[in-house]
Design an enzyme around this catalytic site. Structure first.
Site, PDB file in Angstrom:
ATOM      1  N   CYS A 151       0.676  -1.316   0.133  1.00 24.10           N
ATOM      2  CA  CYS A 151       0.103  -0.155   0.015  1.00 24.10           C
ATOM      3  C   CYS A 151       0.833   1.330   0.105  1.00 24.10           C
ATOM      4  O   CYS A 151       0.772   2.258  -0.842  1.00 24.10           O
ATOM      5  CB  CYS A 151      -0.827   0.050   1.204  1.00 24.10           C
ATOM      6  SG  CYS A 151      -1.278  -1.534   1.931  1.00 24.10           S
ATOM      7  N   ARG A 188       6.598 -11.156   5.802  1.00 27.62           N
ATOM      8  CA  ARG A 188       5.830 -11.078   7.017  1.00 27.62           C
ATOM      9  C   ARG A 188       6.762 -12.246   7.844  1.00 27.62           C
ATOM     10  O   ARG A 188       6.744 -13.320   7.801  1.00 27.62           O
ATOM     11  CB  ARG A 188       4.426 -10.998   6.961  1.00 27.62           C
ATOM     12  CG  ARG A 188       3.701 -10.231   6.188  1.00 27.62           C
ATOM     13  CD  ARG A 188       2.273  -9.982   6.198  1.00 27.62           C
ATOM     14  NE  ARG A 188       1.944  -9.303   5.415  1.00 27.62           N
ATOM     15  CZ  ARG A 188       0.515  -9.162   5.195  1.00 27.62           C
ATOM     16  NH1 ARG A 188      -0.364  -9.902   5.553  1.00 27.62           N
ATOM     17  NH2 ARG A 188       0.101  -8.077   4.286  1.00 27.62           N
ATOM     18  N   GLN A 222       0.900 -11.237  -3.161  1.00 30.83           N
ATOM     19  CA  GLN A 222      -0.428 -10.660  -3.372  1.00 30.83           C
ATOM     20  C   GLN A 222      -0.930 -10.385  -4.661  1.00 30.83           C
ATOM     21  O   GLN A 222      -0.047  -9.853  -5.646  1.00 30.83           O
ATOM     22  CB  GLN A 222      -0.780  -9.753  -2.440  1.00 30.83           C
ATOM     23  CG  GLN A 222      -0.228 -10.369  -0.920  1.00 30.83           C
ATOM     24  CD  GLN A 222      -0.509  -8.793  -0.013  1.00 30.83           C
ATOM     25  OE1 GLN A 222      -0.171  -7.696  -0.377  1.00 30.83           O
ATOM     26  NE2 GLN A 222      -1.081  -8.961   1.213  1.00 30.83           N
ATOM     27  N   ASP A 249      -2.574  -8.101  -5.491  1.00 29.73           N
ATOM     28  CA  ASP A 249      -3.013  -6.899  -4.614  1.00 29.73           C
ATOM     29  C   ASP A 249      -3.329  -5.702  -5.555  1.00 29.73           C
ATOM     30  O   ASP A 249      -2.721  -5.556  -6.669  1.00 29.73           O
ATOM     31  CB  ASP A 249      -1.512  -6.262  -3.733  1.00 29.73           C
ATOM     32  CG  ASP A 249      -2.056  -5.577  -2.522  1.00 29.73           C
ATOM     33  OD1 ASP A 249      -3.288  -5.334  -2.536  1.00 29.73           O
ATOM     34  OD2 ASP A 249      -1.219  -4.859  -1.941  1.00 29.73           O
ATOM     35  N   HIS A 303      -4.821  -1.366  -5.107  1.00 28.56           N
ATOM     36  CA  HIS A 303      -5.537  -0.259  -4.529  1.00 28.56           C
ATOM     37  C   HIS A 303      -6.366   0.569  -5.453  1.00 28.56           C
ATOM     38  O   HIS A 303      -5.616   1.036  -6.639  1.00 28.56           O
ATOM     39  CB  HIS A 303      -4.388   0.408  -3.738  1.00 28.56           C
ATOM     40  CG  HIS A 303      -3.702  -0.164  -2.550  1.00 28.56           C
ATOM     41  ND1 HIS A 303      -2.519  -0.941  -2.959  1.00 28.56           N
ATOM     42  CD2 HIS A 303      -4.196  -0.802  -1.531  1.00 28.56           C
ATOM     43  CE1 HIS A 303      -2.194  -1.657  -1.917  1.00 28.56           C
ATOM     44  NE2 HIS A 303      -3.139  -1.589  -1.001  1.00 28.56           N
ATOM     45  N   LYS A 363     -14.692  -3.749   6.324  1.00 28.54           N
ATOM     46  CA  LYS A 363     -14.209  -4.382   5.087  1.00 28.54           C
ATOM     47  C   LYS A 363     -15.232  -5.358   4.794  1.00 28.54           C
ATOM     48  O   LYS A 363     -16.157  -5.618   5.446  1.00 28.54           O
ATOM     49  CB  LYS A 363     -12.910  -5.033   5.578  1.00 28.54           C
ATOM     50  CG  LYS A 363     -13.001  -5.720   6.871  1.00 28.54           C
ATOM     51  CD  LYS A 363     -11.637  -6.289   7.389  1.00 28.54           C
ATOM     52  CE  LYS A 363     -11.720  -7.339   8.311  1.00 28.54           C
ATOM     53  NZ  LYS A 363     -10.293  -7.722   8.979  1.00 28.54           N
ATOM     54  N   HIS A 381      -8.342  -1.124  -0.232  1.00 28.68           N
ATOM     55  CA  HIS A 381      -7.178  -2.375  -0.503  1.00 28.68           C
ATOM     56  C   HIS A 381      -7.954  -3.427  -0.726  1.00 28.68           C
ATOM     57  O   HIS A 381      -9.156  -3.813  -0.354  1.00 28.68           O
ATOM     58  CB  HIS A 381      -6.804  -2.766   0.895  1.00 28.68           C
ATOM     59  CG  HIS A 381      -6.178  -1.458   1.607  1.00 28.68           C
ATOM     60  ND1 HIS A 381      -4.730  -1.326   1.664  1.00 28.68           N
ATOM     61  CD2 HIS A 381      -6.784  -0.746   2.360  1.00 28.68           C
ATOM     62  CE1 HIS A 381      -4.605  -0.113   2.398  1.00 28.68           C
ATOM     63  NE2 HIS A 381      -5.799   0.305   2.835  1.00 28.68           N
TER      64      HIS A 381
HETATM   65 ZN   LIG Z   1      -3.275  -2.445   0.872  1.00 30.78          ZN
END
Ligand SMILES: [Zn+2]
Ligand SMILES: [Zn+2]
Length: 657
Positions: free
Chosen positions: A348, A377, A395, A397, A399, A479, A525
């Site tokens: 992010c 992580r 991910q 991912d 945004h 979320k 996200h």
């Molecule tokens: Zn994010």
């Protein structure tokens, strides 16, 4: 007199000190029989507890879902009694309820054997048949410690010491046996019933701390009925067969090794599955108006400080000093004087940096910024679990930077993408939840009201049924949760969709609005799969390794019955490859049944078996994974059909359109 309220709104008067059991009996004979506990103003309590004036009471019947944790908790007590009856002097420690069952940790030199588990089960059945009632007593703290110490129960003494001053020391008795316990419990051990089983043993450190002694843990499961227990055991057996760690090895997809704890070594076959998924998702993102970016792995901690991750998430980050390591003998490799950098745990903040390049206008929004972002992580070793819980993950991912007014539309759009992708991969049993504001949160209530409302509207407009998960939202915004039920009935949370007002603020992202003033964008996200690692693990288990043809790392094997057919097999394989299929050949001098068995273990979906006759006729004999028998057809027809069938779902849809 006291007044007791019932769920239907009725209220009745009882004498002071009336217990739940008496109230249940006064309602009906059947309720007296079925009720094993009660909820008083929502809190689970013993049926034997006296009620107070104004209590709202709701009875918990043994066959309700609410009773399952009680059945399991009581079973844990019964198991502990059984162990101490069989092996006096064995210390009991703690025994909580877990998902689908319970465990109890015992202090004992030897681990329990399989045969001993069966003996404990028999003893449990005896104890249950004796049917002792559960009774609760509150003991004086020092007295309780003295009693447990005199029995040699040092762990219990430690547990009592850990109970905060001023809290009751509760003891639950079942006949002669008793345990320190917060409760509640059902009426008697008889309520545990017969549908229980001890499933496995494991070592566990006292209080989970590796400096403490190792205890012997026995896991068990208990259900309301034999039918439920059988269904559960069948599911467990099936889950073991499908375990992605086992299948991943058999199918030669990936491995782990201790030098890179929690990071996957993808083998060519495993990475082929990944590549197919990635290419597929990338096409879906392209068609849905996303732009794709790539952001740095290593970022100075100043940015993580600004984003807030350094404060809250640091213990999960890998931190690296920004300095040249010393190669001098005898000198430390790192002085630790360099600035600290962190390997990104999420993408992010990087995406916000790209958003902030140049001036953005409201006309530029929404911006849907995607990255197949590799994140690290720092998970403790013990928490790692195959592909499901890793330290290095990629991910899918993205945004979405948008205005508040665009949230509903963007959410609808994402929900459509989400459903399309899961439909394409053949996972359609998904439950939707809207997780709302937690107690600890950023932002004012008016903003939360609007945010939650936009998500709810998007779900409704998408025609989706959903439940609320109150208080389960993130610190910075509500979320959506996606709960997928797999082929054997297990549920997995996958994907993410989180609304965030905080990060754009912290990282000072802005756009110029229609009013020519600066505004903060909202950040969404979102991930469809979550991580490739976990999703591939899930897909392997859902499909028991029999991945859909388009995802299978090897789609077909051409195997020969006799070496005379080698040239022809090579030609068929070449034609399959030309048609875009991933093909292997098997010319080994082995019996065909042996070859078939071996490729089924590797979950190859299609085998083309060729012998002398097929070579002469220009045909192939097709065997499908898991199907009986084979079909002989003309080679070019078989190749064309398989090529069409093996197209990824989106390309197949275009081809058919
Ligand atoms: Zn994010
Ligand atoms: Zn208990």
């Amino acid at each position: 007199m006291i007044t007791v309220k019932f769920p239907d709104g009725a209220a009745r008067e009882f004498a002071d000190g009336t217990t739940g059991a008496t109230v249940a009996a006064s309602v009906s004979k059947s309720l007296e029989k079925k009720a094993v506990a009660m909820r008083v103003d929502g809190a689970l309590r013993d049926l034997a507890d006296p009620l107070a004036d104004g209590d709202a009471v709701e009875f918990v019947s043994r066959d309700s879902k609410d009773a399952l944790p009680l059945i399991r908790h009581d079973a844990a007590h019964v198991m502990a009694e059984a162990v101490q009856e069989l092996w006096p002097g064995t210390q009991v420690t703690i025994g909580p309820v877990i998902e689908d069952g319970f465990y109890y940790d015992f202090a004992r030199d030897e681990p329990f054997s399989e045969e001993e588990l069966r003996r404990i089960e028999q003893k449990m059945a005896e104890i249950i048949a004796r049917g002792a009632a559960f009774t609760k007593e509150v003991w004086d703290r020092e007295e309780a410690k003295r009693v447990f110490a005199s029995k040699g129960e040092a762990y219990k003494v430690e547990l009592i010491d850990a109970i905060p001053e001023g809290e009751d020391i509760r003891i639950y008795k079942q006949g002669q046996w008793f345990d320190l316990c917060r409760g509640p419990h059902m009426r008697s051990v008889a309520d545990v019933g017969k549908a229980f089983k001890l499933t496995k043993v494991a070592g566990a450190y006292w209080r989970g701390d590796s400096r403490n002694p190792v205890l012997s843990r026995i896991y068990g499961t208990a259900w309301a009925s034999q039918q439920d227990l059988d269904a559960y055991l069948t599911m467990i057996e099936e889950a073991e067969k499908r375990d992605h760690r086992k299948l991943g090895q058999e199918m030669d997809l990936y491995h782990f090794q201790s030098e890179a704890m929690g990071s996957v070594f993808w083998h060519p076959k495993g990475f082929m599955v990944w590549r197919q998924l990635e290419a597929y998702v990338r096409r879906r993102l392209d068609e849905d108006g996303y732009v794709e970016v790539k952001t740095p792995q290593l970022i100075d901690n100043k940015l993580w400080e600004q984003s807030g991750h350094w404060g809250k998430f640091r213990e999960n980050m890998f931190v690296v000093p920004d300095e040249v390591p010393s190669t001098e003998e005898g000198k430390p490799v790192i002085t630790g004087e360099g600035n600290l950098m962190a390997i990104k745990p999420m993408n992010c903040p990087g995406h916000v940096q790209i958003f902030k390049q140049g001036i953005k206008s409201y006309r530029d929004l929404p911006i849907r910024m995607a990255e197949f972002g590799c994140c690290h992580r720092n998970e403790p070793h013990g928490a790692l679990h195959g592909l499901m819980r890793v330290r290095q993950m990629t991910q899918d991912d993205a945004h979405i930077f948008c205005t508040e007014e665009q949230i509903t539309d963007e959410t609808r759009r994402f929900l459509a993408l989400f459903a399309r992708v899961y439909g394409d991969v053949g996972m359609t049993d998904i439950a939707y939840k809207l997780a709302t504001r937690p107690d600890q949160r950023a932002g004012d209530d008016a903003t939360w009201d609007r945010a939650e409302k936009s998500l709810a509207e998007a779900l409704t407009a998408s025609g989706l049924d959903f439940e609320y998960a109150p208080g389960e939202g993130a610190f910075y915004g509500p979320k959506l949760e996606f709960h997928l039920t797999d082929a054997i009935g297990r549920t997995w949370q996958c994907g993410t969709y989180q609304l965030d007002y905080v990060l754009p603020e912290r990282l000072e992202a802005s756009y110029v609005g229609e009013d020519s003033a600066r505004h903060r964008p909202v950040m969404l996200h979102r991930a469809v799969f979550g991580s490739f690692e976990r999703f591939i693990g899930l897909a392997i288990e859902h499909y028991a390794g029999k991945l859909p043809l388009w995802l299978a790392p090897v789609q077909a094997v051409v195997a020969t019955i006799v070496s005379d057919a080698d040239d022809y097999a090579e030609e068929v394989a070449a034609r399959l490859r030309e048609a875009g299929l991933r093909v292997e050949t098997d010319f080994r001098n082995e019996k065909i049944n042996y070859k078939v068995r071996e490729h089924s273990v590797k979950k190859v979906p299609v085998m083309f078996v060729v012998g002398k006759r097929e070579a002469e006729d220009g045909t192939v004999s097709i065997r499908r994974l898991g199907a009986q028998g084979q079909k002989v057809i003309e080679a070019s027809e078989a190749i064309a059909a398989l090529a069409a069938e093996s197209l990824p779902p989106d390309l197949k849809q275009t081809a058919n359109a």
